[in-house]
Scaffold this active site. Structure first.
Site, mmCIF file in Angstrom:
data_model
loop_
_atom_site.group_PDB
_atom_site.id
_atom_site.type_symbol
_atom_site.label_atom_id
_atom_site.label_comp_id
_atom_site.label_asym_id
_atom_site.label_seq_id
_atom_site.Cartn_x
_atom_site.Cartn_y
_atom_site.Cartn_z
ATOM 1 N N TYR A 33 0.888 -0.972 0.061
ATOM 2 C CA TYR A 33 0.071 0.070 -0.111
ATOM 3 C C TYR A 33 0.722 1.270 0.117
ATOM 4 O O TYR A 33 2.196 1.019 0.194
ATOM 5 C CB TYR A 33 -0.910 -0.092 1.169
ATOM 6 C CG TYR A 33 -0.397 0.458 2.800
ATOM 7 C CD1 TYR A 33 0.349 -0.689 3.245
ATOM 8 C CD2 TYR A 33 -0.425 1.747 2.843
ATOM 9 C CE1 TYR A 33 1.215 -0.236 4.433
ATOM 10 C CE2 TYR A 33 0.019 1.963 4.256
ATOM 11 C CZ TYR A 33 0.854 0.983 4.944
ATOM 12 O OH TYR A 33 1.406 1.324 6.241
ATOM 13 N N ARG A 52 8.312 4.313 -4.438
ATOM 14 C CA ARG A 52 8.535 3.202 -3.368
ATOM 15 C C ARG A 52 7.360 2.097 -3.676
ATOM 16 O O ARG A 52 7.667 0.772 -3.212
ATOM 17 C CB ARG A 52 8.212 3.878 -1.876
ATOM 18 C CG ARG A 52 8.165 2.954 -0.942
ATOM 19 C CD ARG A 52 8.238 3.417 0.387
ATOM 20 N NE ARG A 52 6.997 4.280 0.701
ATOM 21 C CZ ARG A 52 6.606 4.969 1.818
ATOM 22 N NH1 ARG A 52 7.526 5.001 2.719
ATOM 23 N NH2 ARG A 52 5.283 5.411 1.850
ATOM 24 N N ARG A 100 -7.105 -20.484 -2.224
ATOM 25 C CA ARG A 100 -6.135 -20.265 -0.994
ATOM 26 C C ARG A 100 -5.168 -21.376 -0.968
ATOM 27 O O ARG A 100 -5.514 -22.611 -0.949
ATOM 28 C CB ARG A 100 -6.895 -20.394 0.488
ATOM 29 C CG ARG A 100 -6.083 -20.063 1.678
ATOM 30 C CD ARG A 100 -6.962 -19.863 2.844
ATOM 31 N NE ARG A 100 -5.847 -19.437 3.952
ATOM 32 C CZ ARG A 100 -4.999 -20.097 4.452
ATOM 33 N NH1 ARG A 100 -4.659 -21.527 4.057
ATOM 34 N NH2 ARG A 100 -4.240 -19.572 5.547
ATOM 35 N N HIS A 102 -0.640 -21.308 0.103
ATOM 36 C CA HIS A 102 0.362 -20.447 0.303
ATOM 37 C C HIS A 102 0.944 -19.629 -0.841
ATOM 38 O O HIS A 102 1.499 -18.362 -0.958
ATOM 39 C CB HIS A 102 1.223 -20.713 1.266
ATOM 40 C CG HIS A 102 0.336 -20.804 2.619
ATOM 41 N ND1 HIS A 102 -0.388 -21.683 2.969
ATOM 42 C CD2 HIS A 102 0.861 -20.061 4.033
ATOM 43 C CE1 HIS A 102 -0.792 -21.470 4.410
ATOM 44 N NE2 HIS A 102 -0.168 -20.708 4.886
ATOM 45 N N LYS A 147 6.450 -1.947 1.795
ATOM 46 C CA LYS A 147 5.384 -1.407 2.789
ATOM 47 C C LYS A 147 4.238 -2.378 2.466
ATOM 48 O O LYS A 147 3.275 -2.109 1.585
ATOM 49 C CB LYS A 147 5.053 -0.297 1.846
ATOM 50 C CG LYS A 147 4.401 0.805 2.909
ATOM 51 C CD LYS A 147 4.225 2.163 2.531
ATOM 52 C CE LYS A 147 3.178 2.972 2.952
ATOM 53 N NZ LYS A 147 3.503 3.183 4.536
ATOM 54 N N GLU A 180 12.191 2.550 14.371
ATOM 55 C CA GLU A 180 11.459 3.673 13.889
ATOM 56 C C GLU A 180 10.026 3.669 14.852
ATOM 57 O O GLU A 180 9.923 2.744 15.516
ATOM 58 C CB GLU A 180 10.979 3.290 12.567
ATOM 59 C CG GLU A 180 10.253 1.941 12.047
ATOM 60 C CD GLU A 180 9.888 1.915 10.681
ATOM 61 O OE1 GLU A 180 9.815 2.645 9.842
ATOM 62 O OE2 GLU A 180 10.005 0.579 10.456
ATOM 63 N N LEU A 205 11.049 1.049 7.319
ATOM 64 C CA LEU A 205 10.639 1.409 5.958
ATOM 65 C C LEU A 205 11.217 2.621 5.611
ATOM 66 O O LEU A 205 11.255 3.687 6.409
ATOM 67 C CB LEU A 205 9.143 1.791 6.205
ATOM 68 C CG LEU A 205 8.484 2.236 4.965
ATOM 69 C CD1 LEU A 205 8.111 0.896 4.210
ATOM 70 C CD2 LEU A 205 7.145 2.988 5.265
HETATM 71 N N1 PMP Z 1 7.747 3.860 9.045
HETATM 72 C C1 PMP Z 1 6.574 2.974 9.062
HETATM 73 C C2 PMP Z 1 6.624 1.819 9.789
HETATM 74 C C3 PMP Z 1 5.608 3.765 8.304
HETATM 75 O O1 PMP Z 1 4.469 2.874 8.572
HETATM 76 C C4 PMP Z 1 5.442 5.061 7.896
HETATM 77 C C5 PMP Z 1 4.310 5.402 7.251
HETATM 78 N N2 PMP Z 1 4.036 4.889 6.026
HETATM 79 C C6 PMP Z 1 6.586 5.521 7.944
HETATM 80 C C7 PMP Z 1 7.980 4.795 8.397
HETATM 81 C C8 PMP Z 1 6.856 6.981 7.398
HETATM 82 O O2 PMP Z 1 6.539 6.914 5.991
HETATM 83 P P1 PMP Z 1 6.276 8.081 4.888
HETATM 84 O O3 PMP Z 1 7.101 9.166 5.427
HETATM 85 O O4 PMP Z 1 6.508 7.669 3.588
HETATM 86 O O5 PMP Z 1 4.785 8.204 5.437
#
Ligand code: PMP
Length: 313
Positions: A33, A52, A100, A102, A147, A180, A205
């Site tokens: 997403y 991304r 379904r 995997h 993501k 993060e 991410l």
């Molecule tokens: N880390 C994680 C785990 C996230 O879910 C997000 C938001 N998508 C971010 C960092 C920040 O990413 P962005 O600046 O692209 O929103």
């Protein structure tokens, strides 16, 4: 006005928009997403988000459902149909619908859903924008750089934050390293005044807001280090802030109930907040100018056509 969602080629009433119970996103979390912020009806940092998205799809070997231009058109159509001027557009692509099992199905068409949502305008008062956080162990998998819609550990962490009455849960990895936030990247101005964040690898991410801010830092000759830091360094920091598409640059003035620095928003955070908001505003203005020009051109064309028709008559 009722909300409209895009689902696999159709624009539907939001409440009636559905996907199959055999969608692999639903069954396995087998999908990705993006969330693109909208300001004055314009995408903010769309190039970063679409790059991304392409990377996430590639890593999971999910084919891209449409080219970049078509994708932007669908996103913009959903934004317009929902009359979103300030808010976000959400895009989800899963491997598709299949019996379904995997392993990847042999023949499957990716499912694509787009929704848009109204949100608050860009903040102006940084003190009002400040928030608090807690820390919690990072229990996620080894490919947090993708993501994916598999967000259960992030959901659990955010719920912990919600229960504690704070904005974000900061995830702590092996050796007490700060990874993060549950949906944000974490930055500090450490006790020596050095601006720092964590390096990019498979464990966090690559935030688009992080990337946009890094460019702004370079343009403004503001140095930063991306070698990471541990929990003790986070607690001792002069300033802490988060970045994300919806948090923008968000000051964190307390962690686990303890103030950061003197408990007020720091001057570097305030400066970077200003830089990022100006960067977002500039994109909104550019979009508004382009729309005005397009409108003028369309009107000009109409006049020219009317004149030509008159002359021909
Ligand atoms: N880390 C994680 C785990 C996230 O879910 C997000 C938001 N998508 C971010 C960092 C920040 O990413 P962005 O600046 O692209 O929103």
């Amino acid at each position: 006005m009722s909300r409209i969602a895009y689902v696999n080629g159709r624009y539907l009433a939001h409440h009636a928009a559905t996907v199959s119970i055999e969608d692999r996103g639903y069954q396995f979390g087998d999908g990705v997403y993006e969330v693109v912020p909208i300001h004055r009806g314009a995408f903010i940092d769309a190039d970063l988000h679409l790059a991304r998205l392409a990377r996430s799809l590639r890593e999971l070997e999910i084919p891209t459902p449409m080219n970049d231009t078509a994708l932007r058109n669908v996103l913009m159509m959903v934004v317009r149909r929902n009359r979103v001027r300030e808010g976000i557009v959400y895009l989800q692509i899963t491997r598709g619908v299949a019996r379904r099992d995997h392993a990847f199905p042999a023949r499957v068409i990716p499912s694509m859903v787009v929704t848009a949502r109204h949100g608050p305008p860009l903040p102006t008062d940084i003190d009002g924008w400040a928030a608090s956080a807690i820390t919690t162990p990072d229990i996620r998998w080894g490919r947090c750089d993708i993501k994916s819609v598999n967000l259960l550990p992030n959901v659990l962490a955010k719920q912990q934050a919600r229960r504690a009455g704070v904005y974000e849960a900061i995830l702590i990895g092996p050796d007490d390293q700060v990874m993060e936030g549950s949906s944000t990247n974490v930055w500090i101005v450490d006790h020596e005044g050095v601006l720092r964040t964590r390096r990019l690898d498979h464990h966090i991410l690559p935030g688009c807001t992080r990337a946009a801010l890094a460019t702004l830092l370079a343009e403004n000759a503001i140095p930063f280090r991306d070698d990471g830091f541990d929990l003790a360094t986070l607690r001792r920091a002069r300033e802490v802030f988060l970045t994300s598409a919806t948090s923008l640059v968000k000051p964190i003035t307390a962690i686990d109930g303890q103030p950061i620095g003197n408990g007020a928003v720091g001057s570097i955070t305030a400066q970077l907040f200003g830089l990022f908001v100006a960067h977002a505003r500039a994109q909104g203005e550019q979009h508004a100018r382009a729309q005005t020009e397009q409108h003028a051109r369309a009107q000009g064309d109409q006049h020219a056509r009317a004149k030509a028709e008159q002359e021909a008559a």
